[in-house]
Design a protein around this motif. Structure first.
Motif, PDB file in Angstrom:
ATOM      1  N   LEU A 176      53.539   7.292  93.059  1.00 50.97           N
ATOM      2  CA  LEU A 176      52.499   8.315  93.205  1.00 50.97           C
ATOM      3  C   LEU A 176      51.129   7.755  92.829  1.00 50.97           C
ATOM      4  CD1 LEU A 176      54.190  11.588  91.916  1.00 50.97           C
ATOM      5  CD2 LEU A 176      53.412  11.076  94.225  1.00 50.97           C
ATOM      6  N   LEU A 177      51.109   6.887  91.804  1.00 52.89           N
ATOM      7  CA  LEU A 177      49.849   6.296  91.402  1.00 52.89           C
ATOM      8  C   LEU A 177      49.266   5.441  92.522  1.00 52.89           C
ATOM      9  CD1 LEU A 177      47.768   5.753  89.161  1.00 52.89           C
ATOM     10  CD2 LEU A 177      49.138   3.803  88.475  1.00 52.89           C
ATOM     11  N   GLY A 180      48.117   7.656  95.244  1.00 53.16           N
ATOM     12  CA  GLY A 180      46.880   8.298  94.809  1.00 53.16           C
ATOM     13  C   GLY A 180      45.694   7.359  94.921  1.00 53.16           C
ATOM     14  N   GLN A 181      45.907   6.105  94.561  1.00 51.10           N
ATOM     15  CA  GLN A 181      44.806   5.146  94.637  1.00 51.10           C
ATOM     16  C   GLN A 181      44.380   4.906  96.081  1.00 51.10           C
ATOM     17  OE1 GLN A 181      46.594   2.024  92.331  1.00 51.10           O
ATOM     18  NE2 GLN A 181      45.477   2.589  90.490  1.00 51.10           N
ATOM     19  N   ALA A 184      42.376   7.801  96.985  1.00 53.53           N
ATOM     20  CA  ALA A 184      41.071   7.752  96.332  1.00 53.53           C
ATOM     21  C   ALA A 184      40.133   6.835  97.100  1.00 53.53           C
ATOM     22  CB  ALA A 184      41.233   7.266  94.900  1.00 53.53           C
ATOM     23  N   ARG A 185      40.687   5.748  97.653  1.00 49.10           N
ATOM     24  CA  ARG A 185      39.839   4.855  98.449  1.00 49.10           C
ATOM     25  C   ARG A 185      39.398   5.549  99.735  1.00 49.10           C
ATOM     26  NH1 ARG A 185      42.437   0.619  95.665  1.00 49.10           N
ATOM     27  NH2 ARG A 185      44.467   1.017  96.582  1.00 49.10           N
ATOM     28  N   LEU A 187      39.118   8.800 100.216  1.00 50.05           N
ATOM     29  CA  LEU A 187      38.270   9.964  99.957  1.00 50.05           C
ATOM     30  C   LEU A 187      37.223   9.640  98.892  1.00 50.05           C
ATOM     31  CD1 LEU A 187      41.067  12.683  99.859  1.00 50.05           C
ATOM     32  CD2 LEU A 187      39.471  12.262 101.709  1.00 50.05           C
ATOM     33  N   THR A 191      35.239  13.498  96.187  1.00 46.16           N
ATOM     34  CA  THR A 191      36.154  13.544  95.047  1.00 46.16           C
ATOM     35  C   THR A 191      36.697  14.937  94.800  1.00 46.16           C
ATOM     36  OG1 THR A 191      34.111  13.417  93.827  1.00 46.16           O
ATOM     37  CG2 THR A 191      35.569  11.554  93.628  1.00 46.16           C
ATOM     38  N   LEU A 194      39.715  15.112  96.833  1.00 43.68           N
ATOM     39  CA  LEU A 194      40.677  14.194  96.220  1.00 43.68           C
ATOM     40  C   LEU A 194      41.316  14.826  94.983  1.00 43.68           C
ATOM     41  CD1 LEU A 194      41.860  11.267  95.946  1.00 43.68           C
ATOM     42  CD2 LEU A 194      39.906  10.771  94.496  1.00 43.68           C
ATOM     43  N   THR A 195      40.473  15.388  94.131  1.00 46.08           N
ATOM     44  CA  THR A 195      40.995  15.990  92.899  1.00 46.08           C
ATOM     45  C   THR A 195      41.981  17.107  93.217  1.00 46.08           C
ATOM     46  OG1 THR A 195      38.719  15.739  92.209  1.00 46.08           O
ATOM     47  CG2 THR A 195      40.184  16.682  90.613  1.00 46.08           C
ATOM     48  N   LEU A 198      45.253  15.585  94.307  1.00 49.39           N
ATOM     49  CA  LEU A 198      45.950  14.916  93.206  1.00 49.39           C
ATOM     50  C   LEU A 198      46.519  15.920  92.206  1.00 49.39           C
ATOM     51  CD1 LEU A 198      43.555  11.909  92.536  1.00 49.39           C
ATOM     52  CD2 LEU A 198      45.717  11.891  93.760  1.00 49.39           C
ATOM     53  N   GLU A 199      45.721  16.942  91.932  1.00 51.63           N
ATOM     54  CA  GLU A 199      46.196  17.936  90.972  1.00 51.63           C
ATOM     55  C   GLU A 199      47.467  18.604  91.469  1.00 51.63           C
ATOM     56  OE1 GLU A 199      42.800  20.369  90.254  1.00 51.63           O
ATOM     57  OE2 GLU A 199      42.264  19.264  88.437  1.00 51.63           O
ATOM     58  N   VAL A 201      49.623  17.306  93.654  1.00 50.31           N
ATOM     59  CA  VAL A 201      50.720  16.333  93.715  1.00 50.31           C
ATOM     60  C   VAL A 201      51.380  16.192  92.344  1.00 50.31           C
ATOM     61  CG1 VAL A 201      51.251  13.896  94.018  1.00 50.31           C
ATOM     62  CG2 VAL A 201      49.795  15.052  95.657  1.00 50.31           C
ATOM     63  N   SER A 202      50.561  16.221  91.309  1.00 54.57           N
ATOM     64  CA  SER A 202      51.102  15.929  89.980  1.00 54.57           C
ATOM     65  C   SER A 202      51.787  17.120  89.333  1.00 54.57           C
ATOM     66  CB  SER A 202      49.976  15.449  89.076  1.00 54.57           C
ATOM     67  OG  SER A 202      49.094  16.520  88.840  1.00 54.57           O
TER      68      SER A 202
ATOM     69  N   ASP B  65      31.128   8.705  94.194  1.00 51.71           N
ATOM     70  CA  ASP B  65      30.708  10.027  94.645  1.00 51.71           C
ATOM     71  C   ASP B  65      29.765  10.652  93.610  1.00 51.71           C
ATOM     72  OD1 ASP B  65      30.485  12.446  95.803  1.00 51.71           O
ATOM     73  OD2 ASP B  65      32.515  13.138  95.346  1.00 51.71           O
ATOM     74  N   ASN B  77      43.676  16.643  84.057  1.00 48.07           N
ATOM     75  CA  ASN B  77      44.926  16.094  84.538  1.00 48.07           C
ATOM     76  C   ASN B  77      44.931  14.572  84.376  1.00 48.07           C
ATOM     77  OD1 ASN B  77      46.979  15.141  86.275  1.00 48.07           O
ATOM     78  ND2 ASN B  77      46.932  17.110  87.330  1.00 48.07           N
ATOM     79  N   PHE B  79      46.979  12.369  85.520  1.00 50.08           N
ATOM     80  CA  PHE B  79      47.275  11.659  86.760  1.00 50.08           C
ATOM     81  C   PHE B  79      46.002  11.465  87.575  1.00 50.08           C
ATOM     82  CE2 PHE B  79      48.587  11.997  91.314  1.00 50.08           C
ATOM     83  CZ  PHE B  79      49.154  10.744  91.413  1.00 50.08           C
ATOM     84  N   VAL B  83      44.391   7.876  88.599  1.00 53.70           N
ATOM     85  CA  VAL B  83      44.154   7.442  89.972  1.00 53.70           C
ATOM     86  C   VAL B  83      42.686   7.081  90.178  1.00 53.70           C
ATOM     87  CG1 VAL B  83      44.075   8.244  92.361  1.00 53.70           C
ATOM     88  CG2 VAL B  83      46.073   8.732  90.964  1.00 53.70           C
ATOM     89  N   THR B  87      39.109   3.276  91.209  1.00 59.23           N
ATOM     90  CA  THR B  87      38.920   3.517  92.643  1.00 59.23           C
ATOM     91  C   THR B  87      37.601   4.249  92.886  1.00 59.23           C
ATOM     92  OG1 THR B  87      40.304   5.467  92.373  1.00 59.23           O
ATOM     93  CG2 THR B  87      41.341   3.519  93.291  1.00 59.23           C
TER      94      THR B  87
END
Lengths: 203, 545
Positions: A176-177, A180-181, A184-185, A187, A191, A194-195, A198-199, A201-202, B65, B77, B79, B83, B87
């Protein structure tokens, strides 16, 4: 969701076949009404070149588009009663899937690209097992294709894919990390989006 | 904490942008290292053809950003944070390139000395923290003329100074009180002593260099005489005080009244609160009574009438001379001033220095007496100056130069303020005495009070922590890229750290000063005796007390 139950449910038999094809999107009609894998699941079709796609939408509707479905459950106790009392529904309705093509496999090599030739109509479609999904997700280049599709709800599809498939792997946090990375690249200038992904997913 | 990046690989990041004037921007590969990277760290950049050496001058946080900068992303969070770090959010360092070398394995060019950086590396060049070999290549390794003075920040390798180069210029050790100036100075003095490239004359105001000194936690540390008894002579102005501290001085310094001249009084103008008119009077008195006798005669005047007489004779106001008389009698009261006969103290000091013996002049009970310190320091230095000018001039014919001298003065700003620096001998030495083989080692806590002209003549500067803006400015004036060094200087630890830059080093560097005061440290100077061994054994047996 691809989990033990699902693997038992769709062992090696096809879930349906391709009824509409293009380089980027496929439409698959399920062989059995309502029997489809969940949104975000990875499916495959084709023989020489195996094309992988991710389910982005599931639709069930009348086979004959000129005849609309009408309400039947007025006096029924449950929805099962309706189907029992109206066995013709199994043939009048059908479940279909919209998928986004995310890669293909040729000579055992997986590419996260659009295949040069799309699958044929009536190609049998199978649900990928967890192992196959993990094999496909060794790198996360396919997230670029998913993200650039013009589906308004693509973020939900991505979340479903990551949560259901990678979340069920043996070492989910590492995978997942990395996923996620990659996101992140992709998006990096958004952000907020992206957030949100990610929120979820976790969770 | 030391950088854990040293363990596996020393790679820090890659070059993403920058300029020669503003420094190179480097994006850290591992986002977690941002808290481990320190300003002042020595790094190397591997360009395509050149290898660059530089110093980290700034550390910043970046984000892809703007929403992150505006604080609109709030996530607790873990996680999400995990991440994002590396990045969308990342650490950046600014590296100021100082030196370049050809990036080659070729043995012939591998020993070439690095040159000042006149260009910058390409994009994506790899940046790593410097290795021991890098440090050795840039600063040299320990040898006869090269003295190990400390370690580069967060590194174990030895950073060495070329002492022979160092003593050819006037140097300065600056820093707030309690930042380790005295310890650093002691090390430099030992370096000079061991390399035998010059003789030291130390005006030891606080009695810290000769026999013993104290560290901040009141641990006793050995002075130069204890470490190098055959090479160091302790002269004292106050024999009783020296004896009380367990030391019999090699020579007790005394001066006759006839040795004091106009110039010696002029430097005391502020301390004695003399007016310009009073100074004029000194000048006239010297002329009137003769250079040798003026002070003796003037101070022997008793009673108002006799002073009035002389005032009338010299056409001065009576009040001026009376107050001058009162003030000059303060000098008269010092025990080291002999009213009756003349002494050969300066000649003795010179004799020792010429023999290569290093002289520490202790002030004993006068340690807090600025008047005594400045008077004596000026008196001795002026005479040494005269002697050295003579010696050097005669040496041209004999082709034998006198042994170089390094004069260490503490509280240097008292001699070198802009108002008196041009008049005193220290100003002259700082400006031109390099020619005559006399240089200064200035130790001071207020560099801003030192005349700018003299500051700009200082060869190598050793700057411990300085807070005051003016002091920082004063230390950094005339240094290339001083704006970037400012942040380095301001972020030094308050102890045992110094920024060194100038003539004797190829590039500025932050060091952790070499250990001084433990038995091991004394042994590292090549000194070992029974007492040390006993101390080491005791420590090993019972631990440190």
């Amino acid at each position: 969701m691809i989990n033990k139950n699902q693997e038992e449910k769709y062992p090696k038999s096809p879930i349906g076949e391709v009824i509409e094809t293009s380089a980027f999107n496929l439409t698959i009609q399920c062989h059995k009404l309502y029997e489809s894998p969940a949104i975000g699941s990875l499916i495959k079709c084709g023989t020489e070149t195996i094309v992988y796609s991710v389910i982005s939408n599931i639709k069930t509707q009348s086979l004959d588009t000129t005849r609309t479905t009408i309400a039947l459950a007025q006096n029924a106790f449950s929805v099962e009663d309706v189907y029992q009392e109206n066995p013709q529904l199994q043939n009048l309705l059908s479940t279909s899937l919209n998928t986004i093509v995310v890669g293909y496999k040729q000579n055992t090599h997986i590419n996260h690209e659009i295949p040069s030739i799309p699958p044929k109509i009536h190609d049998l479609t199978y649900c990928c097992t967890l192992e196959e999904t993990l094999e496909f997700s060794q790198t996360f280049g396919f997230l670029r294709i998913l993200r650039s599709s013009n589906n308004a709800h693509i973020d939900d599809v991505i979340v479903s894919f990551l949560r259901s498939t990678l979340g069920n792997s043996k070492n989910p946090s590492q995978l997942l990390l990395r996923a996620g990375q990659e996101l992140a690249r992709l998006l990096k200038d958004d952000t907020q989006r992206l957030t949100q992904i990610l929120e979820r997913v976790s969770l | 904490m030391t950088m854990n990046i040293d363990n596996n690989e020393s790679s820090l990041g890659i070059v993403i942008s920058g300029s020669l004037s503003e420094g190179i921007r480097v994006r850290l590969t591992n986002p977690t290292t941002v808290e481990l990277v320190k300003v002042g760290t020595f790094v190397s950049i591997n360009g395509e053809n050149l290898k660059f050496f530089g110093v980290i001058t700034d550390i910043s946080l970046g984000a892809s950003d703007h929403n992150i900068e505006y604080g609109s992303i709030e996530s607790s969070n873990t996680f999400v944070k995990e991440v994002m770090s590396g990045t969308t959010t990342f650490g950046e360092i600014i590296v100021h390139p100082m030196l370049t070398l050809y990036n080659t394995e070729d043995i012939d060019t591998a020993f070439e000395k690095p040159l000042p950086a006149k260009t910058i590396p390409n994009h994506f060049a790899k940046v790593s923290s410097a290795t021991e070999q890098d440090i050795e290549r840039v600063f040299g390794s320990e040898s006869d003329n090269v003295f190990w003075v400390g370690h580069p920040l967060d590194m174990e390798s030895k950073l060495c100074l070329n002492i022979k180069e160092l003593v050819t210029r006037t140097n300065g050790v600056f820093g707030k009180s309690g930042t380790g100036k005295t310890f650093l100075t002691r090390l430099l003095l030992i370096g000079i002593l061991q390399s035998d490239s010059a003789s030291n004359l130390i005006f030891d105001m606080a009695n810290e260099y000769g026999w013993r000194g104290y560290s901040e936690n009141i641990n006793e540390v050995k002075g130069l005489k204890q470490l190098f008894p055959s090479k160091v002579a302790v002269f004292s102005l106050d024999e009783t005080n020296s004896k009380k501290r367990g030391l019999t001085p090699d020579y007790v310094v005394k001066f006759g009244l006839e040795e004091i001249e106009y110039g010696d009084i002029a430097i005391l103008k502020d301390l004695l609160n003399l007016t310009d008119l009073a100074l004029d009077a000194v000048y006239v008195l010297e002329h009137h009574y003769g250079r040798k006798n003026w002070l003796k005669m003037f101070l022997s005047l008793q009673g108002r009438d006799s002073i009035s007489n002389i005032a009338e004779k010299l056409n001065f106001h009576e009040g001026t001379l009376i107050s001058l008389h009162n003030r000059l009698s303060r000098i008269h009261r010092f025990n080291f001033i002999d009213k009756t006969q003349s002494h050969q103290s300066v000649e003795k000091i010179l004799e020792y220095l010429q023999r290569g013996i290093h002289v520490v002049l202790e002030f004993g009970r006068y340690e807090h007496n600025a008047l005594a310190y400045i008077l004596v320091t000026n008196l001795i230095t002026r005479r040494i100056h005269q002697k050295y000018v003579e010696l050097t001039e005669t040496s041209f014919t004999k082709n034998k130069k006198p042994k170089p001298i390094v004069i260490t003065i503490e509280e240097a700003h008292r001699f070198l303020t802009p108002s008196i620096a041009p008049k005193t001998i220290f100003g002259t030495i700082a400006r031109e005495m390099r020619k005559y083989n006399v240089t200064l080692l200035i130790v001071d806590q207020r560099p801003s009070s030192i005349d700018g002209e003299i500051m700009s003549q200082i060869g190598t500067k050793f700057a411990c922590l300085l807070d005051n803006e003016k002091d920082v400015d004063a230390v950094l004036t005339g240094v290339h890229g001083s704006r970037k060094l400012r942040s380095v200087l301001a972020s030094l630890d308050s102890k045992q750290q110094a920024l060194i830059f100038g003539h004797s080093l190829p590039m500025p560097v932050v060091i952790k000063t070499r250990e001084y005061g433990t038995p091991e440290s004394y042994r590292s100077f090549g000194i070992s005796n029974k007492q040390d061994q006993i101390e080491i054994d005791r420590e090993e047996l019972f631990g440190e007390n």
